[in-house]
Design an enzyme around this catalytic site. Sequence first.
Site, PDB file in Angstrom:
ATOM      1  CG  ASP A   1      -1.861  -1.024   1.372  1.00  0.00           C
ATOM      2  OD1 ASP A   1      -2.431  -1.561   0.109  1.00  0.00           O
ATOM      3  OD2 ASP A   1      -2.331  -1.787   2.184  1.00  0.00           O
ATOM      4  N   GLY A   2       2.115   1.248   0.710  1.00  0.00           N
ATOM      5  CA  GLY A   2       2.947   2.266   0.795  1.00  0.00           C
ATOM      6  C   GLY A   2       3.356   2.679  -0.749  1.00  0.00           C
TER       7      GLY A   2
ATOM      8  CB  SER B   1       3.072  -5.755   5.152  1.00  0.00           C
ATOM      9  OG  SER B   1       4.515  -5.678   4.993  1.00  0.00           O
TER      10      SER B   1
ATOM     11  NE  ARG C   1       8.843   0.057   6.515  1.00  0.00           N
ATOM     12  CZ  ARG C   1       7.839  -0.371   6.082  1.00  0.00           C
ATOM     13  NH1 ARG C   1       7.878  -1.450   5.246  1.00  0.00           N
ATOM     14  NH2 ARG C   1       6.516   0.188   5.785  1.00  0.00           N
TER      15      ARG C   1
HETATM   16  N1  LIG Z   1      14.186   0.899  -2.293  1.00  0.00           N
HETATM   17  C1  LIG Z   1      13.562   1.291  -1.172  1.00  0.00           C
HETATM   18  N2  LIG Z   1      14.122   1.294   0.088  1.00  0.00           N
HETATM   19  C2  LIG Z   1      13.403   1.705   0.943  1.00  0.00           C
HETATM   20  N3  LIG Z   1      12.159   2.015   1.256  1.00  0.00           N
HETATM   21  C3  LIG Z   1      11.679   1.892  -0.118  1.00  0.00           C
HETATM   22  C4  LIG Z   1      12.332   1.649  -1.370  1.00  0.00           C
HETATM   23  N4  LIG Z   1      11.156   1.757  -2.554  1.00  0.00           N
HETATM   24  C5  LIG Z   1       9.999   2.059  -1.857  1.00  0.00           C
HETATM   25  N5  LIG Z   1      10.340   2.221  -0.304  1.00  0.00           N
HETATM   26  C6  LIG Z   1       9.176   2.758   0.570  1.00  0.00           C
HETATM   27  O1  LIG Z   1       9.040   1.515   1.254  1.00  0.00           O
HETATM   28  C7  LIG Z   1       7.598   2.007   2.132  1.00  0.00           C
HETATM   29  C8  LIG Z   1       6.845   0.380   2.143  1.00  0.00           C
HETATM   30  O2  LIG Z   1       6.788  -0.186   1.100  1.00  0.00           O
HETATM   31  P1  LIG Z   1       5.634  -1.297   0.787  1.00  0.00           P
HETATM   32  O3  LIG Z   1       4.368  -0.241   0.847  1.00  0.00           O
HETATM   33  O4  LIG Z   1       5.874  -1.850  -0.898  1.00  0.00           O
HETATM   34  O5  LIG Z   1       5.546  -2.278   1.576  1.00  0.00           O
HETATM   35  P2  LIG Z   1       4.930  -2.662   2.997  1.00  0.00           P
HETATM   36  O6  LIG Z   1       4.936  -1.429   3.968  1.00  0.00           O
HETATM   37  O7  LIG Z   1       5.483  -3.967   3.681  1.00  0.00           O
HETATM   38  O8  LIG Z   1       3.492  -3.369   2.489  1.00  0.00           O
HETATM   39  P3  LIG Z   1       2.188  -2.491   3.119  1.00  0.00           P
HETATM   40  O9  LIG Z   1       2.166  -1.065   2.584  1.00  0.00           O
HETATM   41  O10 LIG Z   1       1.106  -3.291   2.168  1.00  0.00           O
HETATM   42  O11 LIG Z   1       1.846  -2.798   4.302  1.00  0.00           O
HETATM   43  C9  LIG Z   1       6.931   2.619   0.889  1.00  0.00           C
HETATM   44  O12 LIG Z   1       6.288   3.599   1.562  1.00  0.00           O
HETATM   45  C10 LIG Z   1       8.076   3.147   0.096  1.00  0.00           C
HETATM   46  O13 LIG Z   1       8.049   4.642  -0.120  1.00  0.00           O
HETATM   47  C1  LIG Z   2      -7.963 -10.401  18.075  1.00  0.00           C
HETATM   48  C2  LIG Z   2      -8.399 -10.283  16.516  1.00  0.00           C
HETATM   49  C3  LIG Z   2      -8.138  -8.967  15.798  1.00  0.00           C
HETATM   50  C4  LIG Z   2      -8.254  -9.103  14.197  1.00  0.00           C
HETATM   51  C5  LIG Z   2      -8.507  -7.721  13.955  1.00  0.00           C
HETATM   52  C6  LIG Z   2      -8.184  -7.834  12.325  1.00  0.00           C
HETATM   53  C7  LIG Z   2      -8.369  -6.478  11.955  1.00  0.00           C
HETATM   54  C8  LIG Z   2      -7.654  -6.553  10.749  1.00  0.00           C
HETATM   55  C9  LIG Z   2      -8.183  -5.236   9.860  1.00  0.00           C
HETATM   56  C10 LIG Z   2      -6.727  -4.664   9.103  1.00  0.00           C
HETATM   57  C11 LIG Z   2      -7.186  -3.487   8.168  1.00  0.00           C
HETATM   58  C12 LIG Z   2      -6.180  -3.188   7.452  1.00  0.00           C
HETATM   59  C13 LIG Z   2      -6.668  -1.646   6.909  1.00  0.00           C
HETATM   60  C14 LIG Z   2      -5.342  -1.278   6.020  1.00  0.00           C
HETATM   61  C15 LIG Z   2      -4.540  -0.393   6.125  1.00  0.00           C
HETATM   62  C16 LIG Z   2      -3.440  -0.173   5.373  1.00  0.00           C
HETATM   63  O1  LIG Z   2      -3.346   1.152   4.677  1.00  0.00           O
HETATM   64  C17 LIG Z   2      -1.972  -0.181   6.174  1.00  0.00           C
HETATM   65  C18 LIG Z   2      -0.982  -0.320   4.999  1.00  0.00           C
HETATM   66  O2  LIG Z   2      -0.780  -1.343   4.530  1.00  0.00           O
HETATM   67  N1  LIG Z   2      -2.054  -1.408   7.041  1.00  0.00           N
HETATM   68  C19 LIG Z   2      -2.109  -1.521   8.317  1.00  0.00           C
HETATM   69  C20 LIG Z   2      -2.057  -2.662   8.900  1.00  0.00           C
HETATM   70  O3  LIG Z   2      -2.012  -0.239   8.854  1.00  0.00           O
END
Ligand SMILES: Nc1ncnc2c1ncn2[C@@H]1O[C@H](COP(=O)(O)OP(=O)(O)OP(=O)(O)O)[C@@H](O)[C@H]1O
Ligand SMILES: CCCCCCCCCCCCC/C=C/[C@@H](O)[C@H](CO)NC(C)=O
Length: 565
Positions: A196-197, A239, A303
Amino acid sequence: MEQLPCGRWLRLVSSLGMGQRAWEVTLDGERGRLAWSDPRPPRRGDENCFVPTSEIIAVEETELNKKQRNSGKWQKMGKPHAFTVYYVKKARNHRWRCSDVTFWCADEHLCNQWIQALKELLEMQKSRPKQLLVYINPYGGKRQGKRIYEQKVAPLFSLASISTDVVITEHANHAKDNLFEVNINKYDGVVCVGGDGMFSEVMHGLIGRMQKDSGIDQNNPKAPLVQCNIRIGIIPAGSTDCICYSTIGISDPVTSALHIIVGDCQPLDVCSVHHNNTFLKYCVSLLGYGFYGDVLKDSEKKRWMGPMRYDYSGFKTFLTHHYYEGTISFQPAKHTLGSPRDKYTCRTGCYICKKSEQQLAQQRKQCGLKHEEEEEWKIIKGKFLAINAVNMRCACPRSPKGLSPAAHLADGSADLILVRKCSRLDFLRYLVRHTNQDDQFDFSFVDVHRVKSFQFTSKLSEDNESNVTDMGKKRFGQFCRDHPACCCNIANSTWNCDGETLESSAVEVRVHCQLVKLFARGIEETCKDEAASRQSSVEQLTVDIVPPMGRRKNESSRNLSKYAF
Ligand SMILES: Nc1ncnc2c1ncn2[C@@H]1O[C@H](COP(=O)(O)OP(=O)(O)OP(=O)(O)O)[C@@H](O)[C@H]1O
Ligand SMILES: CCCCCCCCCCCCC/C=C/[C@@H](O)[C@H](CO)NC(C)=O
Ligand SMILES: [Ca+2]
């Protein structure tokens, strides 16, 4: 065989070989489908197959291999001529796969005619991308982005004759900054491989570039932003991958790649977040203060744990059970048809999104943007465990129905969920309902509103503005830290904005209807959904939507069902 005046084949019917048998194969340009059936009576159901031409990925001339040529019928004829059609096969749970079928015939001319006709039909699919810009975050999620792209996605793009420029990011904001410099008009879309990031980065680059090129000041919270027509594709490798999951129905790189190839288009609402006339961020999934803000802040330090960090920090934050005092003011979204507690969920070609967007545009044409500022504001003061504003249902594999199951992708509104101070046990019951079929809004301490804008100020910043002495507050802060059992937290929480933390706790948020577009089609109705939702949706739509839209009292649900299903 018929031919269109422009020279294109409208209908092609031939008897072609598939495996060891002859099949009747029909290419129906008018109905947009390729079908093959066994002509021998009685026809068995499972032997009549068809694929919409919009879901054909590619067609290629094929060399039958030696083994195939030496078996059965092949031996009786000269060198057979063959072609393979690659197409989308829909599996369970919104998963798409690339399947193929090879047809052969003895006549080279006929074989070429089929290849030509299929290629022409593919050429006519104007919404398909030909040139894409791809950004890969090699460090997102389980650090598999590069491998996923190279092994699962690139071969499909190449099969579909899509050219790509690939950038492997070297640091955070690399993709965003790069989008301000590239010759963007060269591309039919931008693809991000990550979570998502990473999507958020690409979206900020595209929206920012668009506003810059159009002379719009992003720091002005009231500026009417210019829509981005260049579509974004998401190859999930993060993630949570909530944006991909909520717009496609599954977090699966091959499925996403196929949605890009067939040229799907899903508009998406975007929230702008400002503080004191300064632009902070855009948000498409969750903008969360309190619980989700604290989970994110803690998880950023972990992380190295990968996706597991959210479970660890989620559990830890749950135990701290902090609540935050503040004031929320919001403008209800009066242009939308649905409500957060109806059962009418957002699906492919959603009628509610279409109609709400039209009504919003009409209102703005009639009354102007300025008038909107003067519309009703509702104010709620209180102590909150979580304040969540969601632009989409925010579903992910952990919570398949999401934070707000009836939120709409493109209706120009967000669902604002207020979870007031309650016991740990009640909060746990609320969280658990994100994972089962029970209604997570059916609690006395949870309110949900469909809004088009809102503002939040924490008690702490309100107090700072009124002339309470800092000394006293500091002393109170000390007192609470010394007594963690009381759970009140006079410090501010942080906002979780699509998985990024925001600097400021006081925010001004506005929904921009359909500001960006994705290579997606929303969640497709499955047979199971259809049966379960048809009855309740029609009833719900009739009850919830018809009266506010000013329909006659007994106007039947028949009129609505023709759009909805
Ligand atoms: N080469 C890089 N090195 C370090 N950070 C990076 C790089 N490329 C992108 N990023 C940053 O890494 C952050 C997190 O990346 P990404 O969203 O792909 O993975 P995540 O955080 O594991 O997944 P989610 O957002 O789904 O929880 C993004 O906000 C992005 O700005
Ligand atoms: C004890 C049981 C608890 C279960 C709780 C489950 C709730 C899960 C809900 C997840 C919602 C995710 C919303 C998404 C947010 C994203 O923008 C962000 C970036 O990837 N993720 C998070 C985890 O902040
Ligand atoms: Ca919305």
